[in-house]
Write a protein that holds these residues in place. Structure first.
Motif, PDB file in Angstrom:
ATOM      1  N   ALA A   1      19.842  -2.768  -0.278  1.00  0.00           N
ATOM      2  CA  ALA A   1      20.245  -2.077   0.958  1.00  0.00           C
ATOM      3  C   ALA A   1      20.259  -0.569   0.743  1.00  0.00           C
ATOM      4  O   ALA A   1      19.827   0.202   1.619  1.00  0.00           O
ATOM      5  CB  ALA A   1      21.616  -2.570   1.407  1.00  0.00           C
ATOM      6  N   LEU A   2      20.739  -0.116  -0.424  1.00  0.00           N
ATOM      7  CA  LEU A   2      20.752   1.314  -0.723  1.00  0.00           C
ATOM      8  C   LEU A   2      19.341   1.847  -0.937  1.00  0.00           C
ATOM      9  O   LEU A   2      18.997   2.939  -0.484  1.00  0.00           O
ATOM     10  CB  LEU A   2      21.606   1.573  -1.961  1.00  0.00           C
ATOM     11  N   ALA A   3      18.516   1.077  -1.641  1.00  0.00           N
ATOM     12  CA  ALA A   3      17.148   1.521  -1.928  1.00  0.00           C
ATOM     13  C   ALA A   3      16.330   1.686  -0.660  1.00  0.00           C
ATOM     14  O   ALA A   3      15.483   2.580  -0.560  1.00  0.00           O
ATOM     15  CB  ALA A   3      16.471   0.535  -2.872  1.00  0.00           C
ATOM     16  N   MET A   4      16.570   0.847   0.327  1.00  0.00           N
ATOM     17  CA  MET A   4      15.819   0.931   1.582  1.00  0.00           C
ATOM     18  C   MET A   4      16.106   2.218   2.342  1.00  0.00           C
ATOM     19  O   MET A   4      15.288   2.667   3.139  1.00  0.00           O
ATOM     20  CB  MET A   4      16.154  -0.272   2.467  1.00  0.00           C
ATOM     21  N   ARG A   5      17.277   2.804   2.099  1.00  0.00           N
ATOM     22  CA  ARG A   5      17.677   4.012   2.824  1.00  0.00           C
ATOM     23  C   ARG A   5      17.398   5.295   2.055  1.00  0.00           C
ATOM     24  O   ARG A   5      17.650   6.378   2.575  1.00  0.00           O
ATOM     25  CB  ARG A   5      19.168   3.940   3.159  1.00  0.00           C
ATOM     26  N   ARG A   6      16.924   5.175   0.823  1.00  0.00           N
ATOM     27  CA  ARG A   6      16.671   6.392   0.048  1.00  0.00           C
ATOM     28  C   ARG A   6      15.368   7.039   0.491  1.00  0.00           C
ATOM     29  O   ARG A   6      14.443   6.361   0.948  1.00  0.00           O
ATOM     30  CB  ARG A   6      16.617   6.068  -1.448  1.00  0.00           C
TER      31      ARG A   6
ATOM     32  N   ARG B   1       0.815  -1.211   0.000  1.00  0.00           N
ATOM     33  CA  ARG B   1       0.000   0.000   0.000  1.00  0.00           C
ATOM     34  C   ARG B   1       0.852   1.265   0.000  1.00  0.00           C
ATOM     35  O   ARG B   1       0.339   2.357  -0.216  1.00  0.00           O
ATOM     36  CB  ARG B   1      -0.919   0.008   1.217  1.00  0.00           C
ATOM     37  N   GLN B   2       2.150   1.112   0.253  1.00  0.00           N
ATOM     38  CA  GLN B   2       3.004   2.289   0.313  1.00  0.00           C
ATOM     39  C   GLN B   2       4.185   2.259  -0.648  1.00  0.00           C
ATOM     40  O   GLN B   2       4.590   3.301  -1.169  1.00  0.00           O
ATOM     41  CB  GLN B   2       3.553   2.461   1.744  1.00  0.00           C
ATOM     42  N   ASN B   3       4.766   1.101  -0.915  1.00  0.00           N
ATOM     43  CA  ASN B   3       6.045   1.058  -1.631  1.00  0.00           C
ATOM     44  C   ASN B   3       5.924   1.009  -3.146  1.00  0.00           C
ATOM     45  O   ASN B   3       6.923   0.814  -3.837  1.00  0.00           O
ATOM     46  CB  ASN B   3       6.898  -0.130  -1.130  1.00  0.00           C
TER      47      ASN B   3
ATOM     48  N   ARG C   1      13.854   2.924   7.190  1.00  0.00           N
ATOM     49  CA  ARG C   1      13.991   2.064   6.015  1.00  0.00           C
ATOM     50  C   ARG C   1      12.643   1.911   5.329  1.00  0.00           C
ATOM     51  O   ARG C   1      11.597   1.969   5.956  1.00  0.00           O
ATOM     52  CB  ARG C   1      14.531   0.690   6.421  1.00  0.00           C
ATOM     53  N   GLY C   2      12.699   1.715   4.031  1.00  0.00           N
ATOM     54  CA  GLY C   2      11.482   1.508   3.257  1.00  0.00           C
ATOM     55  C   GLY C   2      11.562   0.235   2.444  1.00  0.00           C
ATOM     56  O   GLY C   2      12.288  -0.692   2.775  1.00  0.00           O
TER      57      GLY C   2
ATOM     58  N   ASP D   1      10.308  -2.015  -8.178  1.00  0.00           N
ATOM     59  CA  ASP D   1      11.458  -1.576  -8.970  1.00  0.00           C
ATOM     60  C   ASP D   1      12.467  -0.886  -8.073  1.00  0.00           C
ATOM     61  O   ASP D   1      12.114  -0.052  -7.241  1.00  0.00           O
ATOM     62  CB  ASP D   1      11.021  -0.573 -10.043  1.00  0.00           C
ATOM     63  N   THR D   2      13.719  -1.217  -8.251  1.00  0.00           N
ATOM     64  CA  THR D   2      14.820  -0.432  -7.697  1.00  0.00           C
ATOM     65  C   THR D   2      15.714  -0.062  -8.881  1.00  0.00           C
ATOM     66  O   THR D   2      15.512  -0.565  -9.983  1.00  0.00           O
ATOM     67  CB  THR D   2      15.619  -1.219  -6.647  1.00  0.00           C
ATOM     68  N   PRO D   3      16.693   0.812  -8.697  1.00  0.00           N
ATOM     69  CA  PRO D   3      17.513   1.203  -9.851  1.00  0.00           C
ATOM     70  C   PRO D   3      18.152   0.040 -10.593  1.00  0.00           C
ATOM     71  O   PRO D   3      18.319   0.103 -11.807  1.00  0.00           O
ATOM     72  CB  PRO D   3      18.570   2.115  -9.216  1.00  0.00           C
TER      73      PRO D   3
END
Length: 631
Positions: free
Chosen positions: A600-605, A327-329, A463-464, A345-347
């Motif tokens: 790990a990087l995407a969770m912190r953006r 519902r959020q990501n 984190r997301g 999707d992540t980069p």
């Protein structure tokens, strides 16, 4: 081989953009005319007539290979820009547009119009974006290939510092794409290609330029060694690219004449004329016939806007309530005939989150690979159970034990016994401090926002991706428990709830929190879970240590550090949960490593969301399964 095309600028700069190549071309042609003034046209004609059939055939085959690479190159760019154009159509349009632009010049106009005519549903703006992206990325790839060729094969042609600088700049691009995948300048956003796209762009550019070089090399009567000739051709190609003349005419010839002095000028000019016939004129004529042939009128149909939101009905019946994070990501459905799951999707990755919503993982893996390839990403499965991980291993995927889910059976849970000695002590401390825990039927958004801000000042950005971030519109669809001290909210927790499970999501508190407060909140949720006859999950915790290869151990420790480490483990272990292993899966070891780093990087953006419409709203009534849920 493609021409460098730039997006036109306004005013006098736009005029300069078109006039400059013309001026450069005229100057180069004048210099070339003076250079060729002493040559014998009959000798050039004779040398041209002596080109053998085998040479023409080999030049044609090399040209075909070069344009094949150009077509694949266009396909990579279309996938990067997510135009939804099928690969075959993207490749044919790219080949035709580039062949026509090389022949006619004015590449920004010619290439855009050709792509727009062949792919009318793109529209003019999107066609121009594809043209500009192809040109800019090719220029970078050409610089890498040329610098490497000069450094390794002909160091005398280019200053070593310049070649090393070009290589260094290029080698920083993957790191930038990984750590800063998107740049924002004013209202403009630039998204770097993924690592997979960068690799493909470089490979296809190398194939393209080497094949183009071979097309001229086989036409030379006394050709030098290809290794010493290739850097010369690449530099001559660059001279033509930067001049901007059609086909690089003028600068290309002058560069070859200067850099290949050992060849007879008449024979070299004859070979260049033959090369222009094979590589420019014939492909350009075929492209013109393809682009301008009559075809049925097509409306530039707008792409259907498919809602990204996953239907609540699927989330209500998901095997794991944690799927509510969709519902959020921004997760969307990925489905096959017999299974469906959530992907984000992540980069660098297209990641399937958790276990499938329906069916098993095996039929989803080919669909995940196909969808990931369609956006130049790596396919990844994240936080799946051991049962689903077995399906991935059978398909040849590599696994990494990344976390353990902490599961509790509320019906069998009891505070008695030595296992819960620490928990009982914590609960007594909370009661002594006057902590009162209740389930929030009306959400005090201002107080919750204050606690969230205090928590982030202490713990850093939340984190997301696979866990939630505080937002009023998000938590209103969850089960919320609050802890008050002297009437003030000092902590709260939220739980995903569906027909199969309660799952812990957010934990927020302010400073000077009395010991045992968070434990009391979880115990209140356990009491309700027992009444609702639902299992309760405390979500993921760092994976237990085990014998494993060094690389896997390092990755596991990285994930543990990112997910809270020892403190989170002690907190959840105080409830004596049952650990259930969670795995990450990828088709190869390299994609497993890069995927873990990217996630790990995407969770912190920072979250990319609009202002929450409920951020300043009044408290809302909330219900779980046992009361109406707001929609």
């Amino acid at each position: 081989m493609t021409q460098v095309l730039q997006v036109p600028q306004r005013g006098y700069r736009r005029g300069l953009r078109y006039v400059a190549p013309l001026v450069v071309g005229i100057a180069c042609l004048w210099l070339l005319r003076n250079r060729l003034g002493g040559l014998d046209p009959q000798q050039i004609s004779q040398a041209l007539s002596e080109v053998r059939a085998a040479q023409w055939l080999l030049a044609g085959l090399a040209t075909a290979l070069s344009f094949w690479a150009l077509g694949r190159y266009d396909g990579v760019i279309h996938r990067h820009l997510r135009t939804a154009i099928p690969d075959r159509e993207a490749q044919l349009s790219g080949i035709s547009a580039i062949a026509l632009a090389q022949l006619l010049g004015l590449g920004v106009v010619t290439g855009t119009l050709a792509r727009w005519r062949l792919l009318p549903r793109l529209g003019p703006l999107r066609a121009a974006q594809v043209t500009a992206a192809v040109s800019a990325s090719f220029l970078v790839a050409w610089a890498l290939v040329t610098a490497a060729a000069c450094l390794l094969l002909a160091p005398q042609l280019l200053p070593q510092w310049l070649a090393l600088m070009a290589l260094a700049i290029f080698l920083t691009l993957p790191a930038i794409a990984l750590f800063v995948p998107e740049l924002k300048v004013a209202r403009l956003r630039f998204r770097f290609p993924s690592l997979q796209a960068m690799t493909a762009i470089t490979v296809f550019a190398a194939i393209d330029t080497c094949a183009a070089a071979a097309a001229l090399w086989v036409l030379l009567p006394e050709a030098p060694g290809f290794a010493s000739y290739l850097p010369v051709f690449l530099l001559a190609l660059g001279a033509g690219l930067f001049a901007g003349t059609p086909g690089g005419i003028g600068p290309f010839e002058l560069s070859l004449l200067a850099l290949l002095p050992e060849l007879a000028e008449e024979e070299l000019i004859a070979a260049i004329l033959a090369f222009r016939l094979v590589y420019y004129l014939i492909p350009g004529a075929l492209a013109a016939a393809h682009v301008f042939r009559p075809r049925p009128a097509q409306d530039p149909a707008n792409r259907a806007q498919v809602p990204r939101q996953v239907p609540d009905l699927l989330l209500e019946h998901a095997p794991r309530a944690e799927s509510g994070v969709a519902r959020q990501n921004g997760a969307r459905l990925l489905g096959s005939a017999s299974a469906g799951g959530l992907c984000v999707d992540t980069p660098q990755t297209l990641t399937l989150l958790f276990d499938p919503l329906a069916g098993s993982l095996a039929p989803l893996l080919p669909r995940l690979v196909q969808a990931a390839r369609g956006s130049n990403r790596m396919p990844i499965v994240y936080k799946c159970s051991a049962r689903q991980a077995v399906e991935a291993r059978r398909a040849g995927w590599h696994l990494l034990h990344v976390a353990d889910e902490a599961l509790i059976d509320p019906g069998a849970f009891s505070l008695e016994g030595p296992r819960h000695r620490q928990l009982r002590r914590k609960l007594r401390q909370a009661a002594k401090a006057g902590i009162e825990v209740t389930r929030a039927t009306e959400l005090p958004f201002p107080e919750m926002a204050r606690l969230d801000a205090e928590w982030k000042r202490t713990h850093g950005r939340a984190r997301g991706l696979s866990t939630g971030r505080y937002a009023p519109s998000y938590v209103q669809a969850q089960r919320v428990y609050g802890a008050r001290q002297h009437g003030h909210l000092v902590a709260f927790v939220t739980f995903h709830q569906n027909h199969n499970q309660l799952c812990l999501d957010l934990m927020r508190h302010g400073g000077d929190l009395p010991d045992g407060t968070m434990h009391a909140l979880i115990c209140a949720a356990l009491e309700d879970a027992r009444r609702l006859r639902l299992p309760l999950s405390l979500a993921a915790m760092p994976a237990a240590r085990e014998e494993e290869p060094p690389l896997s151990a390092r990755l596991r420790r990285l994930v543990a550090q990112r997910s809270g480490g020892a403190g989170l483990t002690r907190f959840k272990e105080s409830f004596a949960p049952r650990r259930q292993r969670l795995y990450m899966a990828a088709p190869g070891r390299l994609s497993l490593v890069l995927g873990a780093l990217d996630l790990a990087l995407a969770m912190r953006r920072p979250a990319i969301t609009a202002d929450d419409p409920l951020s300043s709203a009044a408290p809302l009534a909330y219900g779980g399964r046992d009361s109406p849920r707001p929609r």
